[in-house]
Design a protein around this motif. Structure first.
Motif, PDB file in Angstrom:
ATOM      1  N   ARG A  93     -19.204  15.611   0.486  1.00  0.00           N
ATOM      2  CA  ARG A  93     -18.696  16.971  -0.229  1.00  0.00           C
ATOM      3  C   ARG A  93     -19.535  17.953   0.446  1.00  0.00           C
ATOM      4  O   ARG A  93     -20.712  17.875   0.486  1.00  0.00           O
ATOM      5  CB  ARG A  93     -18.931  16.914  -1.778  1.00  0.00           C
ATOM      6  CG  ARG A  93     -18.283  15.374  -2.495  1.00  0.00           C
ATOM      7  CD  ARG A  93     -18.557  15.294  -3.777  1.00  0.00           C
ATOM      8  NE  ARG A  93     -18.102  16.248  -4.593  1.00  0.00           N
ATOM      9  CZ  ARG A  93     -18.606  16.642  -5.887  1.00  0.00           C
ATOM     10  NH1 ARG A  93     -19.247  16.085  -6.239  1.00  0.00           N
ATOM     11  NH2 ARG A  93     -17.825  17.677  -6.595  1.00  0.00           N
ATOM     12  N   ILE A  94     -18.629  19.202   0.578  1.00  0.00           N
ATOM     13  CA  ILE A  94     -19.473  20.224   1.377  1.00  0.00           C
ATOM     14  C   ILE A  94     -19.168  21.582   0.717  1.00  0.00           C
ATOM     15  O   ILE A  94     -18.041  21.692   0.273  1.00  0.00           O
ATOM     16  CB  ILE A  94     -18.933  20.437   2.920  1.00  0.00           C
ATOM     17  CG1 ILE A  94     -18.918  18.969   3.635  1.00  0.00           C
ATOM     18  CG2 ILE A  94     -19.570  21.718   3.705  1.00  0.00           C
ATOM     19  CD1 ILE A  94     -18.245  19.181   4.954  1.00  0.00           C
ATOM     20  N   GLY A  95     -20.124  22.380   0.483  1.00  0.00           N
ATOM     21  CA  GLY A  95     -19.955  23.670  -0.143  1.00  0.00           C
ATOM     22  C   GLY A  95     -20.362  24.601   0.983  1.00  0.00           C
ATOM     23  O   GLY A  95     -21.599  24.526   1.457  1.00  0.00           O
ATOM     24  N   ILE A  96     -19.692  25.748   1.308  1.00  0.00           N
ATOM     25  CA  ILE A  96     -20.607  26.881   2.111  1.00  0.00           C
ATOM     26  C   ILE A  96     -20.130  28.187   1.654  1.00  0.00           C
ATOM     27  O   ILE A  96     -19.099  28.256   0.486  1.00  0.00           O
ATOM     28  CB  ILE A  96     -19.792  26.611   3.529  1.00  0.00           C
ATOM     29  CG1 ILE A  96     -18.209  27.188   3.739  1.00  0.00           C
ATOM     30  CG2 ILE A  96     -20.007  25.319   4.259  1.00  0.00           C
ATOM     31  CD1 ILE A  96     -17.999  27.413   4.915  1.00  0.00           C
ATOM     32  N   ASP A  97     -20.894  28.879   1.845  1.00  0.00           N
ATOM     33  CA  ASP A  97     -20.983  30.492   1.566  1.00  0.00           C
ATOM     34  C   ASP A  97     -21.340  31.623   2.527  1.00  0.00           C
ATOM     35  O   ASP A  97     -22.185  30.989   3.499  1.00  0.00           O
ATOM     36  CB  ASP A  97     -21.697  30.804   0.235  1.00  0.00           C
ATOM     37  CG  ASP A  97     -21.036  31.717  -0.496  1.00  0.00           C
ATOM     38  OD1 ASP A  97     -20.077  32.757  -0.133  1.00  0.00           O
ATOM     39  OD2 ASP A  97     -21.286  31.983  -1.750  1.00  0.00           O
ATOM     40  N   LEU A  98     -20.682  32.426   2.703  1.00  0.00           N
ATOM     41  CA  LEU A  98     -21.064  33.564   3.613  1.00  0.00           C
ATOM     42  C   LEU A  98     -22.558  34.162   3.091  1.00  0.00           C
ATOM     43  O   LEU A  98     -22.562  34.306   2.004  1.00  0.00           O
ATOM     44  CB  LEU A  98     -20.178  34.742   3.552  1.00  0.00           C
ATOM     45  CG  LEU A  98     -20.492  35.949   4.976  1.00  0.00           C
ATOM     46  CD1 LEU A  98     -20.512  35.472   6.058  1.00  0.00           C
ATOM     47  CD2 LEU A  98     -19.200  36.984   4.208  1.00  0.00           C
ATOM     48  N   ILE A  99     -23.288  34.303   4.115  1.00  0.00           N
ATOM     49  CA  ILE A  99     -24.631  35.093   3.712  1.00  0.00           C
ATOM     50  C   ILE A  99     -24.513  36.660   4.026  1.00  0.00           C
ATOM     51  O   ILE A  99     -24.250  37.000   5.214  1.00  0.00           O
ATOM     52  CB  ILE A  99     -25.815  34.469   4.456  1.00  0.00           C
ATOM     53  CG1 ILE A  99     -26.110  33.081   4.134  1.00  0.00           C
ATOM     54  CG2 ILE A  99     -27.025  35.151   3.899  1.00  0.00           C
ATOM     55  CD1 ILE A  99     -27.241  32.380   4.455  1.00  0.00           C
TER      56      ILE A  99
ATOM     57  N   ASP B 262     -21.044  35.339  12.158  1.00  0.00           N
ATOM     58  CA  ASP B 262     -21.379  35.026  10.728  1.00  0.00           C
ATOM     59  C   ASP B 262     -22.348  33.867  10.234  1.00  0.00           C
ATOM     60  O   ASP B 262     -22.170  32.914  10.879  1.00  0.00           O
ATOM     61  CB  ASP B 262     -20.009  35.028   9.810  1.00  0.00           C
ATOM     62  CG  ASP B 262     -19.382  36.333   9.504  1.00  0.00           C
ATOM     63  OD1 ASP B 262     -19.904  37.387   9.769  1.00  0.00           O
ATOM     64  OD2 ASP B 262     -18.297  36.318   9.394  1.00  0.00           O
ATOM     65  N   ARG B 263     -23.133  34.347   9.356  1.00  0.00           N
ATOM     66  CA  ARG B 263     -24.162  33.123   9.123  1.00  0.00           C
ATOM     67  C   ARG B 263     -23.753  32.452   7.696  1.00  0.00           C
ATOM     68  O   ARG B 263     -23.283  33.237   6.813  1.00  0.00           O
ATOM     69  CB  ARG B 263     -25.600  33.616   9.035  1.00  0.00           C
ATOM     70  CG  ARG B 263     -26.084  34.634  10.130  1.00  0.00           C
ATOM     71  CD  ARG B 263     -27.031  33.670  10.941  1.00  0.00           C
ATOM     72  NE  ARG B 263     -26.934  33.961  12.356  1.00  0.00           N
ATOM     73  CZ  ARG B 263     -27.152  33.099  13.249  1.00  0.00           C
ATOM     74  NH1 ARG B 263     -27.661  31.966  13.243  1.00  0.00           N
ATOM     75  NH2 ARG B 263     -26.942  33.800  14.578  1.00  0.00           N
ATOM     76  N   ILE B 264     -23.878  31.337   7.565  1.00  0.00           N
ATOM     77  CA  ILE B 264     -23.471  30.965   6.269  1.00  0.00           C
ATOM     78  C   ILE B 264     -24.821  30.137   5.540  1.00  0.00           C
ATOM     79  O   ILE B 264     -25.664  29.836   6.140  1.00  0.00           O
ATOM     80  CB  ILE B 264     -22.406  29.988   6.334  1.00  0.00           C
ATOM     81  CG1 ILE B 264     -23.011  28.693   7.344  1.00  0.00           C
ATOM     82  CG2 ILE B 264     -21.187  30.566   6.696  1.00  0.00           C
ATOM     83  CD1 ILE B 264     -21.793  27.587   7.353  1.00  0.00           C
ATOM     84  N   SER B 265     -24.614  29.732   4.303  1.00  0.00           N
ATOM     85  CA  SER B 265     -25.302  28.707   3.634  1.00  0.00           C
ATOM     86  C   SER B 265     -24.579  27.524   3.300  1.00  0.00           C
ATOM     87  O   SER B 265     -23.276  27.696   3.039  1.00  0.00           O
ATOM     88  CB  SER B 265     -25.694  29.285   2.205  1.00  0.00           C
ATOM     89  OG  SER B 265     -24.890  29.535   1.489  1.00  0.00           O
ATOM     90  N   ALA B 266     -25.068  26.347   3.643  1.00  0.00           N
ATOM     91  CA  ALA B 266     -24.092  25.177   3.325  1.00  0.00           C
ATOM     92  C   ALA B 266     -24.802  23.983   2.707  1.00  0.00           C
ATOM     93  O   ALA B 266     -26.001  23.737   2.758  1.00  0.00           O
ATOM     94  CB  ALA B 266     -23.643  24.548   4.789  1.00  0.00           C
TER      95      ALA B 266
ATOM     96  N   ALA C 176     -27.717  29.261   8.118  1.00  0.00           N
ATOM     97  CA  ALA C 176     -29.380  29.868   7.834  1.00  0.00           C
ATOM     98  C   ALA C 176     -29.817  29.056   6.633  1.00  0.00           C
ATOM     99  O   ALA C 176     -31.132  28.804   6.960  1.00  0.00           O
ATOM    100  CB  ALA C 176     -29.266  31.438   7.565  1.00  0.00           C
ATOM    101  N   LYS C 177     -29.250  28.498   5.909  1.00  0.00           N
ATOM    102  CA  LYS C 177     -29.513  27.932   4.723  1.00  0.00           C
ATOM    103  C   LYS C 177     -28.726  26.684   4.653  1.00  0.00           C
ATOM    104  O   LYS C 177     -27.741  26.623   4.707  1.00  0.00           O
ATOM    105  CB  LYS C 177     -29.485  28.562   3.513  1.00  0.00           C
ATOM    106  CG  LYS C 177     -30.699  29.540   2.965  1.00  0.00           C
ATOM    107  CD  LYS C 177     -30.841  30.007   1.492  1.00  0.00           C
ATOM    108  CE  LYS C 177     -29.740  30.959   1.128  1.00  0.00           C
ATOM    109  NZ  LYS C 177     -29.966  31.241  -0.143  1.00  0.00           N
ATOM    110  N   PHE C 178     -29.562  25.214   4.827  1.00  0.00           N
ATOM    111  CA  PHE C 178     -28.834  24.124   5.020  1.00  0.00           C
ATOM    112  C   PHE C 178     -29.379  23.057   4.188  1.00  0.00           C
ATOM    113  O   PHE C 178     -30.530  22.634   4.376  1.00  0.00           O
ATOM    114  CB  PHE C 178     -28.700  23.612   6.524  1.00  0.00           C
ATOM    115  CG  PHE C 178     -27.847  22.611   6.789  1.00  0.00           C
ATOM    116  CD1 PHE C 178     -26.535  22.542   6.449  1.00  0.00           C
ATOM    117  CD2 PHE C 178     -28.342  21.612   7.396  1.00  0.00           C
ATOM    118  CE1 PHE C 178     -25.612  21.438   6.360  1.00  0.00           C
ATOM    119  CE2 PHE C 178     -27.592  20.468   7.498  1.00  0.00           C
ATOM    120  CZ  PHE C 178     -26.156  20.532   7.130  1.00  0.00           C
ATOM    121  N   GLU C 179     -28.558  22.501   3.339  1.00  0.00           N
ATOM    122  CA  GLU C 179     -29.099  21.363   2.398  1.00  0.00           C
ATOM    123  C   GLU C 179     -28.211  19.981   2.959  1.00  0.00           C
ATOM    124  O   GLU C 179     -26.992  20.251   2.957  1.00  0.00           O
ATOM    125  CB  GLU C 179     -29.063  21.584   0.885  1.00  0.00           C
ATOM    126  CG  GLU C 179     -30.072  22.508   0.388  1.00  0.00           C
ATOM    127  CD  GLU C 179     -29.840  22.949  -0.981  1.00  0.00           C
ATOM    128  OE1 GLU C 179     -30.323  22.140  -1.627  1.00  0.00           O
ATOM    129  OE2 GLU C 179     -29.266  23.971  -1.356  1.00  0.00           O
TER     130      GLU C 179
END
Length: 1053
Positions: free
Chosen positions: A1047-1053, A990-994, A1021-1024
């Motif tokens: 502080r970290i936030g992630i989500d499934l793309i 799975d790819r994520i955005s973070a 795939a998206k990383f800030e």
RNA sequence: GGGCCCGUAGCUUAGCCAGGUUGAGCGCACGGCUGAUAACCGUGAGGUCACGCGUUCAAAUCGCGUCGGGCCCA
């Protein structure tokens, strides 16, 4: 197709699935058929008695057997594995009697012997079925559809045939013998059926009046007053001296004859006040004495008996030195009686009660209850010198626990004591595991072998095929059912009693011969197992092909049991041992080494273990708990450990599956030979290790060192595979392209797992099968249907590289030392270090291409190996020695010490080395420093942390640089994102955005250098990455890294 | 009384045949690791290898003896 497997190792589910698969595919039968015509391996199962429940010992026994049979089958042997059942005998009679509330043989006769036999048979068959299910549950692969059963006609014939052989060889004999007798079961029982435990009995001293001498007595001692009525003689030791004394008690005197050394102690027992020595008698003079029986007036049978004194070596210097001899009630007594021609007087019947020969006073009394009467009667006649109680070991019937008695009865014997020397010779030809089981333990037993009483006065057993003519005494032994039919014209459906009792044979003298009503000692049943299992005598061909057995294995109790009974029966019929090798195993005891018994409440049922943990775990545990020949102390904790170990194996197996599936790993990719050039050193290492393991396991197996096998396999799985190899290849499995480096790792671990499934197959058949089905059959439908059909893997010698193994062992040691050193300076493994310096003392450190492995595992940038004796640059420390400085520098000593503290140690040392002394200037004064005023020591500098390993020291340079810190922080962030992925239950692909927000600017800058790396490691795939970012995503968490809030936030793309 | 086996950390044990630094697991304490994760690793504390004598350069290991436990026998 390889498929993914359940998260946890669930043995129950797995085993049920495999059991069902085996059932449906008829796997067992096919595995055995697969080997028909190959080299033969004849195993004979020691038949368990049909008690209905298997216990842990029986389970262990069958697990050993099954493991060895599976191993032999994989090694291309055509295995004979007929299981057996021991179904006759007293234990079942006793159970059936209990169910009807019977108390004696009379009850059985009244009920009807035919019906009683029928009940016994039903009982045995039912129990057999129950136990079969339990053995199957353990995964024991034997021919359960066609077991040998001692109650079958065919089996009975094997026993008959054997007895006929014994008769032909003139080894069968009927005779009056003193036997162990169970008064309750009313039958003779074998020595091996006697169970000993402590019992408190009377201990009495009796005075036997000497004939022709007034008031003079020979004093004897016994613990069985009830045998006094049967006394016919006194035995004395031919080497002892005896004394005649006049002893006073209560104002009267009497003259007593006692062994000289024992006079004092006997008189003390009898509470005599005083005594005088009248003279001594030699053993020879003793033998001239005659005496009258102390209860002559009560026992009519005694009237005609002449009582004398005889010499016997077995008389010891204990008690009185004069031994009461009742040839009807004691073994040695009987033998002495036979030798000296004494009367074999036995006024006791089969029910343990006195007969008419014992006289009015005693007739009908149960002997063990008559002790008190005898004592009373002796006392009344002033023949009792003393009485007391004594606790000693006493024999009991092993089934009904009744104290046994010795009585003289007419029994059938096999004269195997004549064969003693031949038996010893045969024993030495057998291969014993361990060696002492045969050379010491079994040989000792045989040295003491006596004739074997094979007759029992019971019902449920193999009837003795001996017909005798009441008229002329002619004896005929029938060998088969056909022979009986031919001789009698009667065809029997069932060879048991009572049908066979009715068959009469014509005697050459014109009389009618009747069958001797006894049945066989049940030990004789199993004794003929090695040929009965081959359907001998009806099928001679099989016998020719298979006999004798290649292998048997049983517990050490069978030394006196089945190992012996088989040897005896085989000697009388074939003149040789019926087995070529024997593995003697131990007993199962509880964790404190006590016997498992219902009364202590420490019994562990094998089923309980299987339900809690699974059959493979029970198997692996019992095989590995200790050496087979030692007693097994069952421990739940140890079972738990085994379970944990197999779970780790499961995890190791499971580890690679998702990646392999993702990469469409197929048969073409499983071919290791394709990746020769891509194999890394660690791949070659694990391949070497697994092939070394094959060698180890094979070698241990050939010696039946089962515990070593389990140990070797466990060590390999834990140390080499799980804790090391898998850790090493993890990064390679994350590579996303068709990379040969990755595929080489897959092919390697595939090879290792498949090999493991094969070498573990004999021991953990279910787990092995399950892995094999997935990994091998999943890729190649043409592979053998079952792992148990595979050939035992031979070690691929070309893959074994001992140098590489040694180097890897060293690398592991160094890694451990390095992590030890890191710990001393609190530097986590996640943070890279600049350098690791290896400083061996004497021996060279040979890393053999493993430097990259060492670098990776220690997370270091550089590895330096020094030559032996060389040291990294050390910091020299110098300590002042007060008691040397003080006397020289007196009042200035304090100053000098202070100056030494801040002085340059290496400079002082150089001066001392070069000039023999050094000079310190303090203010305007100069002080001389001698060698003994200072003590030097070398310490690693601040940036080095040291730890010891077997060849020397390992130094870790923990100097931090921005590059290292950058890597350290990025790894901290990666780990936390991975943790969050896990929490969201994401799949590997799975790819994520973070979004990562770091509150400290310097640290953010450090992390920023690794931004790309972080993104790719966590598949973002998206990383800030920044400061004051807005956190979004399905999962947002605050972390603290080295005191900084991230502080970290992630989500499934 | 005889034969055999056993005695190693608090517990369970490996090593003993073939002499050469006693090694694990459980439990305890501290630390670490983290896409195998209800798992795992490291470090520490804890051993007169039952006792004595002998052989040997060297004994847990070989020999003899003693003590304790077990099994079997008498």
């Amino acid at each position: 197709m390889i498929t993914e497997v359940a998260g946890q190792y669930n043995a129950q589910d797995l085993e049920n699935r495999i059991r069902q698969m085996w059932e449906e595919a008829q796997t067992y039968r096919k595995v055995r058929e697969n080997r028909v015509g190959k080299r033969k391996f004849f195993f004979v199962d020691g038949p368990p008695y049909t008690t209905g429940r298997i216990h842990l010992g029986t389970a262990w026994n069958k697990v050993i057997k099954d493991s060895i049979l599976r191993y032999k089958s994989m090694n291309c042997f055509d295995v004979k594995d007929r299981p057996g059942w021991d179904m006759h005998g007293l234990p079942i009679e006793v159970k059936v009697e209990e169910s009807f509330g019977f108390r004696s043989k009379r009850d059985i006769e009244a009920y009807g012997v035919d019906k009683f036999i029928q009940r016994c048979k039903e009982f045995a068959l039912r129990q057999k079925d129950d136990m079969t299910a339990q053995f199957k549950m353990l995964g024991a692969w034997m021919d359960w559809d066609d077991p040998y059963m001692t109650l079958k006609n065919e089996y009975i014939e094997a026993a008959w045939w054997t007895l006929k052989k014994a008769h032909e060889h003139n080894l069968l004999e009927r005779g009056l013998r003193v036997v162990n007798w169970c008064p309750r079961c009313q039958t003779a029982i074998a020595d091996s059926e006697v169970e000993y435990w402590d019992e408190t009995d009377y201990s009495i001293y009796v005075k036997f009046p000497v004939e022709g001498e007034e008031n003079t007595y020979i004093v004897i001692w016994t613990t069985t007053p009830w045998t006094i009525p049967a006394n016919v003689a006194v035995a004395v030791n031919p080497t002892f001296q005896y004394s005649k004394v006049r002893a006073w008690k209560d104002g009267t005197a009497e003259e007593l004859i006692i062994a000289s050394d024992l006079v004092e102690s006997v008189l003390k027992e009898g509470r005599y006040k005083d005594y005088e020595l009248l003279g001594t008698l030699s053993a020879k003079e003793m033998q001239e004495l005659k005496y009258t029986h102390p209860l002559q007036d009560l026992v009519p049978g005694q009237k005609s008996i002449k009582h004398g004194v005889y010499a016997a070596d077995f008389v010891t210097a204990e008690n009185t030195g004069c031994v009461h001899i009742a040839p009807g009630h004691g073994l040695e007594d009987y033998e002495l009686g036979l030798e000296m021609g004494l009367d074999i007087f036995c006024p006791v019947g089969e029910d343990g009660r006195y007969t008419a020969d014992a006289g009015e006073r005693y007739i009908g009394k149960y002997v063990k209850e008559a002790d008190g009467d005898v004592i009373l009667d002796l006392e009344e006649r002033s023949k009792l010198l003393a009485q007391g109680r004594l606790t000693h070991r006493y024999g009991h019937c092993w089934r009904c626990k009744t104290p046994i008695i010795f009585i003289a009865t007419s029994q059938w014997f096999l004269r195997i004591s004549d064969l003693r020397d031949k038996m010893l010779d045969e024993v030495s030809k057998v291969t014993w595991y361990p060696e002492w089981a045969g050379s010491a333990r079994f040989s000792d037993w045989i040295n003491n072998a006596r004739d074997w009483c094979i007759s029992r006065q019971r019902y449920w057993g193999i009837p003795l095929p001996i017909w005798t003519c009441p008229a002329c005494g002619h004896i005929e032994v029938i060998g088969t059912a056909a022979e009986l039919e031919e001789r009698s014209g009667q065809k029997l459906v069932d060879l048991h009693r009572p049908e066979v009792d009715a068959v009469l044979l014509d005697c050459p003298c014109g009389g009618k011969m009747k069958r001797s009503p006894d049945v066989f000692d049940v030990w004789f049943d199993s004794a003929v197992a090695s040929w009965a299992t081959l359907h001998f005598p009806s099928d001679e061909k099989q016998f020719e092909e298979w006999w004798p057995a290649d292998f048997i294995t049983e517990g050490h109790d069978q030394t006196r049991g089945w190992f012996y009974s088989q040897l005896g029966a085989s000697m009388v019929s074939f003149g040789r041992a019926p087995y070529k090798s024997v593995l003697m195993h131990g007993f199962t005891l509880d964790d404190q080494g006590r016997k498992m018994s219902k009364s202590i409440g420490n019994v562990v049922q094998p089923e309980e273990v299987v339900q809690k943990y699974g059959a493979d775990i029970l198997r692996f545990y019992v095989l590995g708990a200790n050496a087979p020949w030692e007693d097994l102390h069952f421990s739940w904790d140890a079972v738990e450990n085994t379970s944990r170990m197999l779970n780790i194996f499961w995890n190791a197996y499971r580890f690679a599956l998702p990646y392999m599936i993702l990469d469409k790993f197929d048969a073409s990719k499983a071919d290791l030979s394709k990746y020769q050039s891509s194999l890394r050193a660690e791949d070659r290492w694990i391949l070497s290790r697994v092939n070394s393991l094959i060698e180890e396991v094979t070698r241990s197996m050939e010696q039946y060192q089962l515990h070593r096998i389990v140990r070797s396999i466990s060590d390999f799985i834990l140390e080499d595979l799980s804790r090391w190899y898998i850790q090493l290849i993890r990064p390679r499995t994350w590579i996303e392209q068709e990379d040969p480096d990755k595929l080489a790792a897959y092919a390697t671990i595939y090879e290792v797992l498949v090999t493991l499934s094969k070498i573990m197959a004999p021991f953990t058949p279910f787990l092995s099968e399950s892995i094999y089905q997935n990994l091998v059959r999943g890729l190649d439908p043409n592979a053998p249907q079952s792992v148990h059909m595979c050939s035992w893997p031979g070690p691929k010698k070309e893959l074994i590289d001992k140098r590489l193994e040694a180097s890897m062992a060293l690398v592991r040691e160094i890694s451990e030392a390095a992590s030890n050193a890191r710990q001393k300076k609190a530097r986590k493994l996640r943070w890279p270090v600049l350098e690791i310096v290896i400083a061996p003392c004497k021996d060279d450190v040979d890393l053999d291409n493993l430097e990259p492995v060492l670098k990776g595992q220690t997370n270091s940038k550089k590895i330096t190996v020094l030559s032996p004796g060389e040291k990294p640059k050390m910091k020299l420390e110098m300590a002042p020695v007060h008691r040397k400085i003080g006397p020289v520098h007196k009042g200035d000593a304090k100053l000098v010490v202070e100056a030494l503290r801040i002085a340059d140690a290496s400079k002082i040392k150089r001066q001392l080395d070069e000039e023999g002394e050094a000079h310190l200037s303090i203010g305007d004064k100069s002080y001389t420093i001698t060698r003994e005023m200072v003590q030097f020591s070398e310490l690693p500098p601040e940036n080095l942390s040291a730890a010891e390993f077997s060849l020397g020291f390992v130094y870790v340079d923990i100097t931090l640089t921005p590059e290292l810190e950058s890597e350290g922080y990025s790894r901290e962030i990666i780990r936390r994102i991975q943790d969050m992925r896990k929490e969201l239950d994401l799949r590997v692909e799975d790819r994520i955005s973070a979004v990562v927000d770091i509150e400290s600017k310097p640290i953010l800058d450090l992390a920023m250098r690794q931004k790309e790396h972080i993104a790719s490691e966590v598949r973002a795939a998206k990383f800030e990455l920044g400061l004051g970012l807005e956190l979004k995503g399905k999962l947002v968490k605050d972390w603290e890294i080295e005191g900084v809030c991230v502080r970290i936030g992630i989500d499934l793309i």
